[in-house]
Write a protein that holds these residues in place. Structure first.
Motif, PDB file in Angstrom:
ATOM      1  N   GLY A 154      -1.064   3.701   4.152  1.00 17.80           N
ATOM      2  CA  GLY A 154      -1.156   4.586   3.047  1.00 17.80           C
ATOM      3  C   GLY A 154       0.827   5.587   3.310  1.00 17.80           C
ATOM      4  N   HIS A 155       1.595   5.580   2.593  1.00 21.95           N
ATOM      5  CA  HIS A 155       2.876   5.795   2.304  1.00 21.95           C
ATOM      6  C   HIS A 155       3.382   5.972   4.197  1.00 21.95           C
ATOM      7  CE1 HIS A 155       0.716   9.359  -0.176  1.00 21.95           C
ATOM      8  NE2 HIS A 155       1.461   9.597  -0.548  1.00 21.95           N
ATOM      9  N   PHE A 156       3.467   4.507   3.819  1.00 18.34           N
ATOM     10  CA  PHE A 156       4.155   3.626   4.960  1.00 18.34           C
ATOM     11  C   PHE A 156       3.469   4.031   6.078  1.00 18.34           C
ATOM     12  CE2 PHE A 156       7.037   3.548   0.953  1.00 18.34           C
ATOM     13  CZ  PHE A 156       6.356   3.082   0.579  1.00 18.34           C
ATOM     14  N   GLY A 157       1.994   4.070   6.409  1.00 20.22           N
ATOM     15  CA  GLY A 157       2.272   4.768   7.351  1.00 20.22           C
ATOM     16  C   GLY A 157       2.453   5.888   8.495  1.00 20.22           C
ATOM     17  N   GLN A 158       2.831   7.022   7.417  1.00 18.10           N
ATOM     18  CA  GLN A 158       2.921   7.988   7.819  1.00 18.10           C
ATOM     19  C   GLN A 158       2.213   8.943   8.411  1.00 18.10           C
ATOM     20  OE1 GLN A 158       3.553  10.903   4.046  1.00 18.10           O
ATOM     21  NE2 GLN A 158       4.962  12.333   4.978  1.00 18.10           N
ATOM     22  N   GLY A 159       0.637   8.871   8.413  1.00 14.21           N
ATOM     23  CA  GLY A 159      -0.018   9.744   8.792  1.00 14.21           C
ATOM     24  C   GLY A 159      -0.250   8.979  10.906  1.00 14.21           C
ATOM     25  N   TYR A 160       0.661   7.659  10.596  1.00 16.09           N
ATOM     26  CA  TYR A 160       0.588   7.608  12.396  1.00 16.09           C
ATOM     27  C   TYR A 160       2.054   7.223  12.718  1.00 16.09           C
ATOM     28  CZ  TYR A 160      -4.202   6.207  12.002  1.00 16.09           C
ATOM     29  OH  TYR A 160      -5.124   6.279  12.185  1.00 16.09           O
ATOM     30  N   GLY A 161       2.743   9.076  11.780  1.00 16.57           N
ATOM     31  CA  GLY A 161       3.620   8.753  12.983  1.00 16.57           C
ATOM     32  C   GLY A 161       4.812   6.927  12.275  1.00 16.57           C
ATOM     33  N   PHE A 162       4.502   6.415  11.132  1.00 14.97           N
ATOM     34  CA  PHE A 162       5.395   5.142  10.186  1.00 14.97           C
ATOM     35  C   PHE A 162       5.730   4.157  11.373  1.00 14.97           C
ATOM     36  CE2 PHE A 162       7.442   9.243   8.494  1.00 14.97           C
ATOM     37  CZ  PHE A 162       7.081   8.776   6.674  1.00 14.97           C
ATOM     38  N   VAL A 163       4.650   4.224  12.439  1.00 10.00           N
ATOM     39  CA  VAL A 163       4.634   2.963  13.209  1.00 10.00           C
ATOM     40  C   VAL A 163       3.516   1.601  12.410  1.00 10.00           C
ATOM     41  CG1 VAL A 163       3.425   1.901  15.283  1.00 10.00           C
ATOM     42  CG2 VAL A 163       4.474   4.518  15.224  1.00 10.00           C
ATOM     43  N   PRO A 164       3.195   2.372  11.692  1.00 15.57           N
ATOM     44  CA  PRO A 164       2.400   0.860  10.855  1.00 15.57           C
ATOM     45  C   PRO A 164       3.568  -0.427   9.963  1.00 15.57           C
ATOM     46  CG  PRO A 164       0.441   2.407  10.735  1.00 15.57           C
ATOM     47  CD  PRO A 164       2.065   3.032  10.944  1.00 15.57           C
ATOM     48  N   LEU A 165       4.303   0.978   9.761  1.00 12.21           N
ATOM     49  CA  LEU A 165       5.745   0.337   8.894  1.00 12.21           C
ATOM     50  C   LEU A 165       6.861  -0.517  10.079  1.00 12.21           C
ATOM     51  CD1 LEU A 165       7.580  -0.477   6.746  1.00 12.21           C
ATOM     52  CD2 LEU A 165       8.194   1.632   6.425  1.00 12.21           C
ATOM     53  N   LEU A 166       7.250   0.290  11.214  1.00  8.15           N
ATOM     54  CA  LEU A 166       7.843  -0.334  12.072  1.00  8.15           C
ATOM     55  C   LEU A 166       6.933  -1.771  13.365  1.00  8.15           C
ATOM     56  CD1 LEU A 166       9.608   2.949  13.474  1.00  8.15           C
ATOM     57  CD2 LEU A 166      10.410   1.032  11.971  1.00  8.15           C
ATOM     58  N   LEU A 167       5.511  -1.256  13.358  1.00  7.48           N
ATOM     59  CA  LEU A 167       5.383  -2.226  14.236  1.00  7.48           C
ATOM     60  C   LEU A 167       5.307  -4.384  14.031  1.00  7.48           C
ATOM     61  CD1 LEU A 167       3.567  -2.834  17.420  1.00  7.48           C
ATOM     62  CD2 LEU A 167       1.722  -2.404  15.695  1.00  7.48           C
ATOM     63  N   PRO A 168       5.187  -3.960  12.813  1.00 10.89           N
ATOM     64  CA  PRO A 168       5.205  -5.844  12.340  1.00 10.89           C
ATOM     65  C   PRO A 168       6.662  -5.862  12.342  1.00 10.89           C
ATOM     66  CG  PRO A 168       4.892  -4.428  10.387  1.00 10.89           C
ATOM     67  CD  PRO A 168       4.631  -3.759  11.657  1.00 10.89           C
ATOM     68  N   VAL A 169       7.556  -5.381  12.502  1.00 12.75           N
ATOM     69  CA  VAL A 169       9.155  -5.500  12.219  1.00 12.75           C
ATOM     70  C   VAL A 169      10.006  -5.442  12.814  1.00 12.75           C
ATOM     71  CG1 VAL A 169      11.523  -4.582  11.746  1.00 12.75           C
ATOM     72  CG2 VAL A 169       9.296  -4.113  10.042  1.00 12.75           C
ATOM     73  N   VAL A 170       8.858  -4.850  14.465  1.00  8.29           N
ATOM     74  CA  VAL A 170       9.565  -4.934  15.630  1.00  8.29           C
ATOM     75  C   VAL A 170       8.620  -6.128  16.565  1.00  8.29           C
ATOM     76  CG1 VAL A 170       8.980  -4.030  18.099  1.00  8.29           C
ATOM     77  CG2 VAL A 170       9.383  -3.125  16.400  1.00  8.29           C
ATOM     78  N   ALA A 171       7.124  -6.480  15.818  1.00 11.05           N
ATOM     79  CA  ALA A 171       6.913  -7.766  16.490  1.00 11.05           C
ATOM     80  C   ALA A 171       7.356  -9.163  15.523  1.00 11.05           C
ATOM     81  CB  ALA A 171       5.297  -7.803  15.916  1.00 11.05           C
ATOM     82  N   LEU A 172       7.307  -9.744  14.992  1.00  8.08           N
ATOM     83  CA  LEU A 172       8.196 -10.350  14.032  1.00  8.08           C
ATOM     84  C   LEU A 172       9.453 -10.699  14.514  1.00  8.08           C
ATOM     85  CD1 LEU A 172       7.520  -9.718  10.350  1.00  8.08           C
ATOM     86  CD2 LEU A 172       6.602 -11.488  11.345  1.00  8.08           C
ATOM     87  N   LEU A 173      10.431  -9.673  14.600  1.00  4.92           N
ATOM     88  CA  LEU A 173      11.507 -10.384  15.425  1.00  4.92           C
ATOM     89  C   LEU A 173      11.509 -10.994  17.410  1.00  4.92           C
ATOM     90  CD1 LEU A 173      13.855  -6.925  14.767  1.00  4.92           C
ATOM     91  CD2 LEU A 173      14.740  -9.382  13.950  1.00  4.92           C
ATOM     92  N   TYR A 174      10.649  -9.990  17.850  1.00  5.57           N
ATOM     93  CA  TYR A 174      10.091 -10.481  18.823  1.00  5.57           C
ATOM     94  C   TYR A 174       9.392 -12.385  18.939  1.00  5.57           C
ATOM     95  CZ  TYR A 174       7.897 -10.704  23.442  1.00  5.57           C
ATOM     96  OH  TYR A 174       7.786 -11.442  24.340  1.00  5.57           O
ATOM     97  N   LEU A 175       8.556 -12.473  18.166  1.00  4.60           N
ATOM     98  CA  LEU A 175       8.135 -13.557  18.004  1.00  4.60           C
ATOM     99  C   LEU A 175       8.990 -14.873  17.356  1.00  4.60           C
ATOM    100  CD1 LEU A 175       4.866 -12.456  16.322  1.00  4.60           C
ATOM    101  CD2 LEU A 175       4.901 -13.465  18.617  1.00  4.60           C
ATOM    102  N   ARG A 176      10.542 -13.998  16.457  1.00 10.17           N
ATOM    103  CA  ARG A 176      11.636 -14.777  16.052  1.00 10.17           C
ATOM    104  C   ARG A 176      12.031 -15.705  16.765  1.00 10.17           C
ATOM    105  NH1 ARG A 176      16.425 -13.537  13.427  1.00 10.17           N
ATOM    106  NH2 ARG A 176      16.982 -15.425  12.787  1.00 10.17           N
TER     107      ARG A 176
ATOM    108  N   VAL B 182       0.755  -1.119   0.100  1.00 11.79           N
ATOM    109  CA  VAL B 182       0.249  -0.203   0.037  1.00 11.79           C
ATOM    110  C   VAL B 182       0.556   1.353   0.179  1.00 11.79           C
ATOM    111  CG1 VAL B 182      -1.610   1.275   1.298  1.00 11.79           C
ATOM    112  CG2 VAL B 182      -1.810  -1.291   1.183  1.00 11.79           C
ATOM    113  N   GLY B 183       1.882   1.241   0.617  1.00 14.80           N
ATOM    114  CA  GLY B 183       2.552   2.557   0.571  1.00 14.80           C
ATOM    115  C   GLY B 183       3.638   2.915  -1.437  1.00 14.80           C
ATOM    116  N   THR B 184       3.119   2.054  -0.993  1.00 14.39           N
ATOM    117  CA  THR B 184       4.346   2.053  -2.504  1.00 14.39           C
ATOM    118  C   THR B 184       3.307   2.217  -3.739  1.00 14.39           C
ATOM    119  OG1 THR B 184       5.985   0.013  -1.774  1.00 14.39           O
ATOM    120  CG2 THR B 184       5.289   0.985  -5.053  1.00 14.39           C
ATOM    121  N   LEU B 185       2.123   1.405  -3.300  1.00 17.67           N
ATOM    122  CA  LEU B 185       1.317   2.046  -4.621  1.00 17.67           C
ATOM    123  C   LEU B 185       0.565   3.340  -4.476  1.00 17.67           C
ATOM    124  CD1 LEU B 185      -0.929  -1.524  -4.863  1.00 17.67           C
ATOM    125  CD2 LEU B 185       0.115   0.213  -6.150  1.00 17.67           C
ATOM    126  N   THR B 186       0.766   3.954  -3.032  1.00 16.91           N
ATOM    127  CA  THR B 186       0.445   5.090  -2.738  1.00 16.91           C
ATOM    128  C   THR B 186       1.596   6.444  -3.649  1.00 16.91           C
ATOM    129  OG1 THR B 186       1.412   5.320  -0.162  1.00 16.91           O
ATOM    130  CG2 THR B 186      -1.275   5.133  -0.470  1.00 16.91           C
TER     131      THR B 186
END
Length: 146
Positions: free
Chosen positions: A111-133, A93-97
């Motif tokens: 949209g825009h890689f979660g820019q409207g939410y301080g890019f947390v939508p981009l960082l959150l799954p990365v942090v979660a995946l590292l934690y889950l791994r 979605v970020g790329t499409l926007t």
């Protein structure tokens, strides 16, 4: 005299502090994304149906990850798959926007890689995946099982 019993949250033995914070952040995003997408869909769906449906998809993803983390904790294979899907959604979605802004006449959660939410939508799954791994490999706490 024996040493007092301590928990080592950094290695996953004992405390669930970081997991609780992660669940709380996902819960907040589940509520905010759901509220935003429902208002968009119910009030102005014809204005940007594609964008608003993607916001609704983001909301459902945040809800599902939150529930799975509460139920199964860091050993959850489903939480891993959901976080991978979430990350893929943010990246697509970020790329499409950026490539085709006409598809998104109004803002979306991812949209825009979660820019409207301080890019947390981009960082959150990365942090979660590292934690889950880390939890899956090192046999961390599984959390309550329903």
């Amino acid at each position: 005299m024996t040493a007092p019993h301590t928990t080592d949250a950094a290695t996953g033995r004992g405390g669930r502090g970081f997991e609780i914070v992660l669940i709380a952040v996902y819960g907040i995003f589940a509520i905010s994304a759901t509220a935003r997408s429902l208002v968009q869909v119910l009030r102005d769906f014809s204005f940007a149906p594609f964008a608003y449906l993607l916001s609704l998809l983001a909301a459902v993803t945040y809800i599902a990850v939150t529930i799975e983390l509460v139920r199964r904790g860091r050993r959850s294979a489903l939480a891993r798959r959901l976080c991978l899907a979430e990350l893929a959604g943010v990246l697509i979605v970020g790329t499409l926007t950026l490539l085709d802004p006409a598809l998104f006449p109004d803002a979306t959660v991812w949209g825009h890689f979660g820019q409207g939410y301080g890019f947390v939508p981009l960082l959150l799954p990365v942090v979660a995946l590292l934690y889950l791994r880390r939890g899956g490999r090192h046999g961390g706490t599984a959390g309550p099982v329903a």
